[in-house]
Scaffold this motif. Structure first.
Motif, PDB file in Angstrom:
ATOM      1  N   ALA A 193       0.878  -1.134  -0.031  1.00 19.53           N
ATOM      2  CA  ALA A 193       0.008  -0.124  -0.005  1.00 19.53           C
ATOM      3  C   ALA A 193       0.882   1.165  -0.086  1.00 19.53           C
ATOM      4  CB  ALA A 193      -0.864  -0.069   1.365  1.00 19.53           C
ATOM      5  N   ALA A 194       2.042   1.178   0.386  1.00 21.90           N
ATOM      6  CA  ALA A 194       2.865   2.283   0.304  1.00 21.90           C
ATOM      7  C   ALA A 194       3.759   2.195  -1.045  1.00 21.90           C
ATOM      8  CB  ALA A 194       3.909   2.152   1.716  1.00 21.90           C
ATOM      9  N   TYR A 195       4.028   1.037  -1.347  1.00 26.96           N
ATOM     10  CA  TYR A 195       4.842   0.762  -2.437  1.00 26.96           C
ATOM     11  C   TYR A 195       4.258   1.506  -3.877  1.00 26.96           C
ATOM     12  CZ  TYR A 195       7.231  -1.302  -6.627  1.00 26.96           C
ATOM     13  OH  TYR A 195       7.668  -1.606  -7.723  1.00 26.96           O
ATOM     14  N   ILE A 196       2.847   1.071  -4.162  1.00 27.04           N
ATOM     15  CA  ILE A 196       2.293   1.478  -5.203  1.00 27.04           C
ATOM     16  C   ILE A 196       2.179   3.097  -5.466  1.00 27.04           C
ATOM     17  CG2 ILE A 196       0.000   1.354  -6.402  1.00 27.04           C
ATOM     18  CD1 ILE A 196      -0.385  -1.603  -5.476  1.00 27.04           C
ATOM     19  N   PRO A 197       1.844   3.566  -4.570  1.00 29.51           N
ATOM     20  CA  PRO A 197       1.647   5.077  -4.761  1.00 29.51           C
ATOM     21  C   PRO A 197       2.979   5.747  -4.965  1.00 29.51           C
ATOM     22  CG  PRO A 197       1.076   4.782  -2.368  1.00 29.51           C
ATOM     23  CD  PRO A 197       0.860   3.380  -3.122  1.00 29.51           C
ATOM     24  N   ARG A 198       3.980   5.173  -4.138  1.00 30.13           N
ATOM     25  CA  ARG A 198       5.686   5.599  -4.170  1.00 30.13           C
ATOM     26  C   ARG A 198       5.866   5.584  -5.627  1.00 30.13           C
ATOM     27  NH1 ARG A 198      10.528   3.399  -4.196  1.00 30.13           N
ATOM     28  NH2 ARG A 198       9.886   1.324  -3.330  1.00 30.13           N
ATOM     29  N   VAL A 199       5.855   4.451  -6.390  1.00 32.04           N
ATOM     30  CA  VAL A 199       6.078   4.306  -7.792  1.00 32.04           C
ATOM     31  C   VAL A 199       5.387   5.101  -8.845  1.00 32.04           C
ATOM     32  CG1 VAL A 199       7.315   2.205  -7.343  1.00 32.04           C
ATOM     33  CG2 VAL A 199       5.058   1.978  -8.216  1.00 32.04           C
ATOM     34  N   ALA A 200       4.162   5.071  -8.513  1.00 28.76           N
ATOM     35  CA  ALA A 200       3.282   5.779  -9.398  1.00 28.76           C
ATOM     36  C   ALA A 200       3.564   7.331  -9.492  1.00 28.76           C
ATOM     37  CB  ALA A 200       1.694   5.629  -9.155  1.00 28.76           C
ATOM     38  N   VAL A 201       3.703   7.882  -8.256  1.00 27.42           N
ATOM     39  CA  VAL A 201       4.049   9.390  -8.191  1.00 27.42           C
ATOM     40  C   VAL A 201       5.204   9.672  -8.600  1.00 27.42           C
ATOM     41  CG1 VAL A 201       4.077  11.375  -6.588  1.00 27.42           C
ATOM     42  CG2 VAL A 201       2.282   9.690  -6.236  1.00 27.42           C
ATOM     43  N   PHE A 202       6.199   8.696  -8.527  1.00 23.08           N
ATOM     44  CA  PHE A 202       7.589   8.769  -9.036  1.00 23.08           C
ATOM     45  C   PHE A 202       7.445   8.979 -10.689  1.00 23.08           C
ATOM     46  CE2 PHE A 202      11.597   6.985 -10.706  1.00 23.08           C
ATOM     47  CZ  PHE A 202      12.516   8.002 -10.386  1.00 23.08           C
ATOM     48  N   THR A 203       6.601   7.991 -11.155  1.00 28.02           N
ATOM     49  CA  THR A 203       6.702   8.080 -12.804  1.00 28.02           C
ATOM     50  C   THR A 203       6.130   9.164 -13.391  1.00 28.02           C
ATOM     51  OG1 THR A 203       5.934   5.559 -12.703  1.00 28.02           O
ATOM     52  CG2 THR A 203       5.467   6.735 -14.616  1.00 28.02           C
ATOM     53  N   PHE A 204       5.194   9.809 -12.564  1.00 30.07           N
ATOM     54  CA  PHE A 204       4.644  11.263 -12.802  1.00 30.07           C
ATOM     55  C   PHE A 204       5.612  12.308 -12.757  1.00 30.07           C
ATOM     56  CE2 PHE A 204       2.983  15.145 -10.788  1.00 30.07           C
ATOM     57  CZ  PHE A 204       2.283  15.570 -11.800  1.00 30.07           C
ATOM     58  N   SER A 205       6.339  12.336 -11.752  1.00 27.70           N
ATOM     59  CA  SER A 205       7.417  13.250 -11.171  1.00 27.70           C
ATOM     60  C   SER A 205       8.520  13.302 -12.105  1.00 27.70           C
ATOM     61  CB  SER A 205       7.757  13.116  -9.933  1.00 27.70           C
ATOM     62  OG  SER A 205       6.730  13.172  -9.096  1.00 27.70           O
ATOM     63  N   LEU A 206       8.924  11.943 -12.509  1.00 30.63           N
ATOM     64  CA  LEU A 206       9.852  12.142 -13.597  1.00 30.63           C
ATOM     65  C   LEU A 206       9.509  12.554 -14.851  1.00 30.63           C
ATOM     66  CD1 LEU A 206      12.926  10.893 -13.764  1.00 30.63           C
ATOM     67  CD2 LEU A 206      11.786   8.644 -14.464  1.00 30.63           C
ATOM     68  N   ALA A 207       8.267  12.221 -15.460  1.00 30.14           N
ATOM     69  CA  ALA A 207       7.991  12.679 -16.548  1.00 30.14           C
ATOM     70  C   ALA A 207       7.829  14.119 -16.503  1.00 30.14           C
ATOM     71  CB  ALA A 207       6.561  12.091 -16.903  1.00 30.14           C
TER      72      ALA A 207
END
Length: 288
Positions: A193-207
């Motif tokens: 539950a902590a991992y999924i938003p972490r990587v999802a928001v990172f993908t957005f932030s990197l883009a």
């Protein structure tokens, strides 16, 4: 340049893990093309720099919004305080650099304002948890870039003051690279539950940061009437290809379930960089 290091008072039981340094760089005599004597290189790093004043203010607000929930972790709370202090100084010094760059008619301050508009819109839209995750992700992005800056990219910078600005910033990014991550993990744990938003928001932030830094480089080149300087673009593209061979695996490392920023150790390159810009000499002579 005048400099002092703000140290934690001895009465505090738990000092921060790293210091807050007060810097005061002067950029009045900087050349127009201070990176590799090329417009593409110079405007890339100027464009990247224009993300920092508003970006790091956003980072500070994102951690402050949740700081009250970690007060029972004294070490983390102290480190958050030092993180806020370092980021505030980065904002101040990069803004001073942009003001000096106004002399060439490139108006980097306008890009600062654009960054602020975008980030404030994100801040209003995202919940506090997601704003913290943008900070966590972009801290990793920055931590990856600054290692290459300390290794060799700084050698492209022909102006000593600007080079020292980037190297000082790089040192401090490695010092506080895990603070926001540790805060997130402390508040939300290490599970799925902590991992999924972490990587999802990172993908957005990197883009987002890739798009913004590229757009800002193009804007500055256009303002400088160098947008069609193909010779300079070729040099920049060749350099970029080599660096992204290093960056991409490190960015992807963030997607590991058990990732932590301190998995990598930059202590050796940080020590060399401190010597290079005179931080070691100053800090070794500080009173205990």
């Amino acid at each position: 340049m005048s400099m002092s290091v703000l140290k934690e008072k001895s009465k505090q039981k738990t000092p921060a893990s790293f210091p807050v340094r007060r810097m005061d760089y002067e950029f009045q005599d900087m050349p127009k093309y201070w990176c590799n004597n090329e417009p593409t290189f110079t405007h890339y790093f100027t464009g990247l720099s224009t993300l920092f004043p508003e970006g790091e203010s956003y980072f500070v607000r994102s951690v402050r919004a949740l700081r009250s929930q970690v007060k029972d972790n004294q070490q983390l709370d102290r480190d958050i305080g030092a993180f806020i202090g370092q980021e505030a100084m980065h904002s101040k010094e990069h803004h001073a650099f942009h003001r000096s760059a106004q002399q060439y008619g490139l108006d980097p301050e306008s890009l600062e304002k654009t960054t602020g508009i975008i980030l404030k819109a994100i801040e209003r839209t995202f919940p506090k948890k997601w704003n913290l995750l943008v900070t966590v992700g972009l801290e990793h992005y920055t931590a990856v870039l600054v290692v290459e800056m300390m290794k060799d990219v700084n050698e492209l910078m022909t102006d000593e003051t600007i080079r020292n600005l980037w190297l000082w910033h790089s040192v401090e990014e490695t010092e506080h690279k895990a603070v926001a991550y540790d805060m997130y993990e402390y508040l939300y744990g290490k599970g799925l539950a902590a991992y999924i938003p972490r990587v999802a928001v990172f993908t957005f932030s990197l883009a987002m940061i890739t798009a913004m830094s590229t757009a800002y480089q193009v804007v500055l080149l256009k303002r400088d009437q160098q947008l069609l300087n193909l010779k300079s673009w070729r040099k920049f593209a060749q350099h970029g290809r080599e660096k992204y061979k290093v960056f991409i695996p490190k960015f992807l490392d963030y997607y590991r379930f058990n990732f932590h920023p301190n998995d990598s150790d930059e202590s050796e390159i940080v020590a060399k960089t401190k010597v290079k810009i005179g931080l070691s000499q100053v800090e070794n002579h500080l009173p205990a």
